[in-house]
Each structure stands twice: as structure tokens, then as C-alpha cells.
Design a protein around this motif. Structure first.
Motif, PDB file in Angstrom:
ATOM      1  N   ALA A   1       0.204  -7.213  11.922  1.00 50.03           N
ATOM      2  CA  ALA A   1       0.635  -6.270  10.887  1.00 50.03           C
ATOM      3  C   ALA A   1      -0.169  -4.969  10.930  1.00 50.03           C
ATOM      4  CB  ALA A   1       0.516  -6.911   9.510  1.00 50.03           C
ATOM      5  N   ALA A   2      -1.425  -5.059  11.352  1.00 50.96           N
ATOM      6  CA  ALA A   2      -2.275  -3.871  11.394  1.00 50.96           C
ATOM      7  C   ALA A   2      -1.727  -2.808  12.341  1.00 50.96           C
ATOM      8  CB  ALA A   2      -3.693  -4.256  11.817  1.00 50.96           C
ATOM      9  N   VAL A   3      -1.017  -3.230  13.376  1.00 49.73           N
ATOM     10  CA  VAL A   3      -0.491  -2.262  14.346  1.00 49.73           C
ATOM     11  C   VAL A   3       1.020  -2.062  14.220  1.00 49.73           C
ATOM     12  CG1 VAL A   3      -2.340  -2.696  16.000  1.00 49.73           C
ATOM     13  CG2 VAL A   3      -0.274  -4.076  16.103  1.00 49.73           C
ATOM     14  N   ARG A   4       1.674  -2.913  13.446  1.00 53.20           N
ATOM     15  CA  ARG A   4       3.129  -2.822  13.335  1.00 53.20           C
ATOM     16  C   ARG A   4       3.614  -2.416  11.951  1.00 53.20           C
ATOM     17  NH1 ARG A   4       5.066  -8.340  16.587  1.00 53.20           N
ATOM     18  NH2 ARG A   4       4.213  -7.752  18.632  1.00 53.20           N
ATOM     19  N   ARG A   5       2.731  -2.411  10.953  1.00 54.27           N
ATOM     20  CA  ARG A   5       3.171  -2.127   9.575  1.00 54.27           C
ATOM     21  C   ARG A   5       3.773  -0.736   9.478  1.00 54.27           C
ATOM     22  NH1 ARG A   5       0.645   1.850   9.914  1.00 54.27           N
ATOM     23  NH2 ARG A   5      -1.503   2.354   9.392  1.00 54.27           N
ATOM     24  N   SER A   6       4.715  -0.629   8.549  1.00 52.35           N
ATOM     25  CA  SER A   6       5.379   0.644   8.297  1.00 52.35           C
ATOM     26  C   SER A   6       4.812   1.288   7.039  1.00 52.35           C
ATOM     27  CB  SER A   6       6.882   0.425   8.120  1.00 52.35           C
ATOM     28  OG  SER A   6       7.134  -0.338   6.940  1.00 52.35           O
ATOM     29  N   LYS A   7       5.206   2.525   6.809  1.00 56.45           N
ATOM     30  CA  LYS A   7       4.785   3.213   5.585  1.00 56.45           C
ATOM     31  C   LYS A   7       5.311   2.468   4.361  1.00 56.45           C
ATOM     32  CE  LYS A   7       5.047   7.652   5.594  1.00 56.45           C
ATOM     33  NZ  LYS A   7       5.564   9.053   5.560  1.00 56.45           N
ATOM     34  N   GLU A   8       6.521   1.933   4.474  1.00 59.39           N
ATOM     35  CA  GLU A   8       7.108   1.182   3.357  1.00 59.39           C
ATOM     36  C   GLU A   8       6.321  -0.098   3.082  1.00 59.39           C
ATOM     37  OE1 GLU A   8       8.787   2.425   5.907  1.00 59.39           O
ATOM     38  OE2 GLU A   8       9.808   4.069   4.851  1.00 59.39           O
ATOM     39  N   ASP A   9       5.858  -0.758   4.151  1.00 63.69           N
ATOM     40  CA  ASP A   9       5.041  -1.965   3.970  1.00 63.69           C
ATOM     41  C   ASP A   9       3.772  -1.644   3.188  1.00 63.69           C
ATOM     42  OD1 ASP A   9       6.754  -3.649   5.434  1.00 63.69           O
ATOM     43  OD2 ASP A   9       5.820  -3.058   7.335  1.00 63.69           O
ATOM     44  N   LEU A  10       3.117  -0.565   3.557  1.00 60.60           N
ATOM     45  CA  LEU A  10       1.863  -0.193   2.883  1.00 60.60           C
ATOM     46  C   LEU A  10       2.120   0.168   1.422  1.00 60.60           C
ATOM     47  CD1 LEU A  10       0.124   1.966   5.658  1.00 60.60           C
ATOM     48  CD2 LEU A  10      -0.323  -0.420   5.033  1.00 60.60           C
ATOM     49  N   GLU A  11       3.220   0.843   1.158  1.00 63.44           N
ATOM     50  CA  GLU A  11       3.548   1.197  -0.227  1.00 63.44           C
ATOM     51  C   GLU A  11       3.793  -0.062  -1.055  1.00 63.44           C
ATOM     52  OE1 GLU A  11       6.872   3.793   0.072  1.00 63.44           O
ATOM     53  OE2 GLU A  11       5.678   5.533   0.707  1.00 63.44           O
ATOM     54  N   GLN A  12       4.500  -1.031  -0.460  1.00 64.48           N
ATOM     55  CA  GLN A  12       4.768  -2.278  -1.181  1.00 64.48           C
ATOM     56  C   GLN A  12       3.475  -3.051  -1.425  1.00 64.48           C
ATOM     57  OE1 GLN A  12       7.591  -4.891   0.699  1.00 64.48           O
ATOM     58  NE2 GLN A  12       7.628  -6.324  -1.024  1.00 64.48           N
ATOM     59  N   LEU A  13       2.596  -3.083  -0.446  1.00 61.47           N
ATOM     60  CA  LEU A  13       1.325  -3.794  -0.601  1.00 61.47           C
ATOM     61  C   LEU A  13       0.466  -3.149  -1.681  1.00 61.47           C
ATOM     62  CD1 LEU A  13       0.536  -4.468   3.158  1.00 61.47           C
ATOM     63  CD2 LEU A  13       1.012  -6.200   1.412  1.00 61.47           C
ATOM     64  N   ARG A  14       0.443  -1.830  -1.728  1.00 60.85           N
ATOM     65  CA  ARG A  14      -0.302  -1.135  -2.793  1.00 60.85           C
ATOM     66  C   ARG A  14       0.259  -1.508  -4.164  1.00 60.85           C
ATOM     67  NH1 ARG A  14       0.335   3.493   0.682  1.00 60.85           N
ATOM     68  NH2 ARG A  14      -1.628   4.088   1.697  1.00 60.85           N
ATOM     69  N   SER A  15       1.582  -1.500  -4.259  1.00 56.97           N
ATOM     70  CA  SER A  15       2.226  -1.826  -5.532  1.00 56.97           C
ATOM     71  C   SER A  15       1.913  -3.259  -5.960  1.00 56.97           C
ATOM     72  CB  SER A  15       3.741  -1.640  -5.405  1.00 56.97           C
ATOM     73  OG  SER A  15       4.408  -2.007  -6.594  1.00 56.97           O
ATOM     74  N   LEU A  16       1.938  -4.182  -5.020  1.00 53.42           N
ATOM     75  CA  LEU A  16       1.663  -5.588  -5.341  1.00 53.42           C
ATOM     76  C   LEU A  16       0.201  -5.793  -5.735  1.00 53.42           C
ATOM     77  CD1 LEU A  16       3.778  -7.235  -2.510  1.00 53.42           C
ATOM     78  CD2 LEU A  16       4.213  -7.371  -4.979  1.00 53.42           C
ATOM     79  N   LEU A  17      -0.694  -5.068  -5.093  1.00 55.03           N
ATOM     80  CA  LEU A  17      -2.106  -5.159  -5.471  1.00 55.03           C
ATOM     81  C   LEU A  17      -2.302  -4.612  -6.888  1.00 55.03           C
ATOM     82  CD1 LEU A  17      -5.005  -5.863  -4.760  1.00 55.03           C
ATOM     83  CD2 LEU A  17      -5.222  -3.620  -3.646  1.00 55.03           C
ATOM     84  N   ASP A  18      -1.591  -3.547  -7.225  1.00 63.97           N
ATOM     85  CA  ASP A  18      -1.637  -3.021  -8.599  1.00 63.97           C
ATOM     86  C   ASP A  18      -1.097  -4.058  -9.583  1.00 63.97           C
ATOM     87  OD1 ASP A  18      -2.736  -0.616  -7.847  1.00 63.97           O
ATOM     88  OD2 ASP A  18      -0.817   0.444  -7.732  1.00 63.97           O
ATOM     89  N   ASP A  19      -0.039  -4.759  -9.192  1.00 67.26           N
ATOM     90  CA  ASP A  19       0.518  -5.809 -10.047  1.00 67.26           C
ATOM     91  C   ASP A  19      -0.503  -6.918 -10.278  1.00 67.26           C
ATOM     92  OD1 ASP A  19       2.918  -4.492 -10.244  1.00 67.26           O
ATOM     93  OD2 ASP A  19       3.934  -5.704  -8.719  1.00 67.26           O
ATOM     94  N   MET A  20      -1.252  -7.269  -9.238  1.00 68.10           N
ATOM     95  CA  MET A  20      -2.292  -8.288  -9.379  1.00 68.10           C
ATOM     96  C   MET A  20      -3.360  -7.828 -10.359  1.00 68.10           C
ATOM     97  SD  MET A  20      -2.721  -9.585  -5.404  1.00 68.10           S
ATOM     98  CE  MET A  20      -4.056 -10.732  -5.809  1.00 68.10           C
ATOM     99  N   ARG A  21      -3.759  -6.575 -10.261  1.00 64.07           N
ATOM    100  CA  ARG A  21      -4.783  -6.037 -11.173  1.00 64.07           C
ATOM    101  C   ARG A  21      -4.267  -6.018 -12.614  1.00 64.07           C
ATOM    102  NH1 ARG A  21      -5.990  -1.571  -6.714  1.00 64.07           N
ATOM    103  NH2 ARG A  21      -7.932  -2.403  -5.810  1.00 64.07           N
TER     104      ARG A  21
END
Length: 244
Positions: free
Chosen positions: A111-131
Motif C-alpha cells: 500500500a505504501a507504493v500503490r496507495r492513491s490520493k483517495e486512499d489517503l483521504e479515506q484513511l485520514r477521515s477514518l482516523l478522525d472518526d476513531m479519535r
């Protein structure tokens, strides 16, 4: 579902519940037929279903015996047995983390070399949801966001087979997360480690991502042992949803 399949399901449930433990002999066909209000032929077909899954073995002239779950060859019965066992101890939880560790460390490296901008945006959003969920002491929301975060990482690996590897374990994963995420200290640790995983994915550093996921899995095992398995009561009195 045919009647024989239905009887096979009921018989499997009885085996998982301990009515017929591993190594024991099943009652004769006539007794099972009476128990399940079915014909002997139907019971015989049901036993064949379980035999095909290696849940039971037949010794001609002696009877039908229950095999231990580690000899079963069908995934669904094994998962059902594991789900039952997880309610009575932490061995299954640790084994599940071992399996996750083997797969997710490799997945995050990809994932570190294949992730897309959309993947990173979703991961940020999910981490915010966890917080947000941790701040609100909402265990259900925290578990949902946590599972979705890991699912996003596996999909970001760009290999369609990887997410499918854990799809059958959805119920076990949810039960395990709910058990641990009810503890505030574990939620805090999880957020910190997920943030490090996201940071590595943002930079695209495969080695850092691998190390971050490995550290997260190690922390998960440690949290399970310290805060759950060694605690007489793992319920979070502050959580509005409690724990399982």
C-alpha cells in the motif's frame, strides 16, 4: 437448504456447543433421527455432509466420531468453532492477531507504493472518526472505524486477493475489536499506531510502513494480554455501549 443440510447445521451447532465434544461418538442414527424429528435416511445424509468437511469420521462397525476443529477442512465450520471458543478464552484472539500480522504487514508494504490520493483521504477521515469515537466513548463507532481503516489499507495494496483473505473472519474481527476497544488505554494506543501507519503511507516509505504495522500488531497482542486477558472485568464503565 435441504432438510439434510438443515440437520447437518443443527448437528454442527451441537458439536460446537459441546454437546458432542471432540473424540466422542455421535448417537446412533435412530437416536439422532428422533432428536431432530427426521428420517434415518435424512440423518445419514446430514452426517455425510459433516464427514465431507472432516468434522466427523466414520469407523465402520464402531460408529461416527467427532474430530477436533483443527482437523476440519471447511472454513465456515472452523470459523464458527473459533467464534465459540473466543468467548471462553484469549487463545483464538491471539491466533487471529498472528494471522493478521502475517497478511497486514505485507499488505501495508504494498500500500505504501500503490496507495492513491483517495486512499489517503479515506484513511485520514477514518482516523478522525476513531479519535471522535474515543472522545465520545463510543465503542461501536470506534470499532467500525478501526476495521474500515485496516480494510482500506488492504484495498490500497492494489491486490484484489488480499481483502478477500479476511472477509470470512469479519465476525471474529468485530468481536475481537469490540472486546479490546472497550478499554480506553487500548483505544489510545490504537490511535497512536494508526497515525504512524498513515504517516508512513503518506511518505510512501514501504519499510517504515512495514515497521509501523508490525509495531501495531505487537502492541495489540500486548494490550490484549495486559488489559483484557489478565483483567477480571474488561467492561468500560464510561462507554455508552459497553463491551462484549
Amino acid at each position: 437448504m435441504s432438510l439434510s443440510d438443515e440437520i447437518a447445521e443443527r448437528l454442527l451447532t451441537a458439536i460446537i456447543n459441546g454437546d458432542f465434544p471432540a473424540g466422542s461418538m455421535l448417537p446412533p442414527e435412530g437416536e439422532l433421527a428422533e432428536r431432530y424429528a427426521a428420517s434415518r435416511l435424512t440423518v445419514r445424509e446430514a452426517v455425510k455432509v459433516l464427514r465431507a468437511q472432516n468434522v466427523v469420521r466414520i469407523h465402520r462397525g464402531r460408529g461416527t466420531y467427532v474430530n477436533p476443529p483443527d482437523r476440519w477442512t471447511a472454513l465456515e465450520p472452523v470459523i464458527r468453532a473459533a467464534a465459540g471458543a473466543s468467548r471462553s478464552g484469549g487463545v483464538v484472539s491471539e491466533r487471529l492477531i498472528e494471522a493478521r500480522r502475517m497478511i497486514e504487514i505485507g499488505a501495508v508494504e504494498l500500500a505504501a507504493v500503490r496507495r492513491s490520493k483517495e486512499d489517503l483521504e479515506q484513511l485520514r477521515s477514518l482516523l478522525d472518526d476513531m479519535r471522535d469515537a474515543a472522545a465520545a466513548q463510543d465503542t461501536d463507532l470506534f470499532v467500525s472505524a478501526d476495521i474500515a481503516f485496516h480494510d482500506c489499507v488492504m484495498r490500497a495494496a492494489g491486490n484484489a486477493f488480499i481483502p478477500l483473505l479476511f472477509e470470512p473472519f469479519g465476525r471474529l474481527l468485530e468481536e475481537g475489536r469490540r472486546e479490546t476497544s472497550a478499554v480506553p488505554a487500548i483505544r489510545e494506543n490504537a490511535i497512536a499506531h494508526h497515525a504512524l501507519i498513515l504517516e508512513a503511507l503518506i511518505t510512501g516509505d514501504a519499510r517504515q510502513a512495514r515497521q509501523a504495522m508490525d509495531a501495531h500488531m505487537a502492541q495489540t497482542v500486548d494490550d490484549l494480554r495486559v488489559h483484557v486477558l489478565s483483567a477480571p472485568n474488561v467492561a468500560d464503565p464510561e462507554s455508552s455501549h459497553g463491551s462484549v
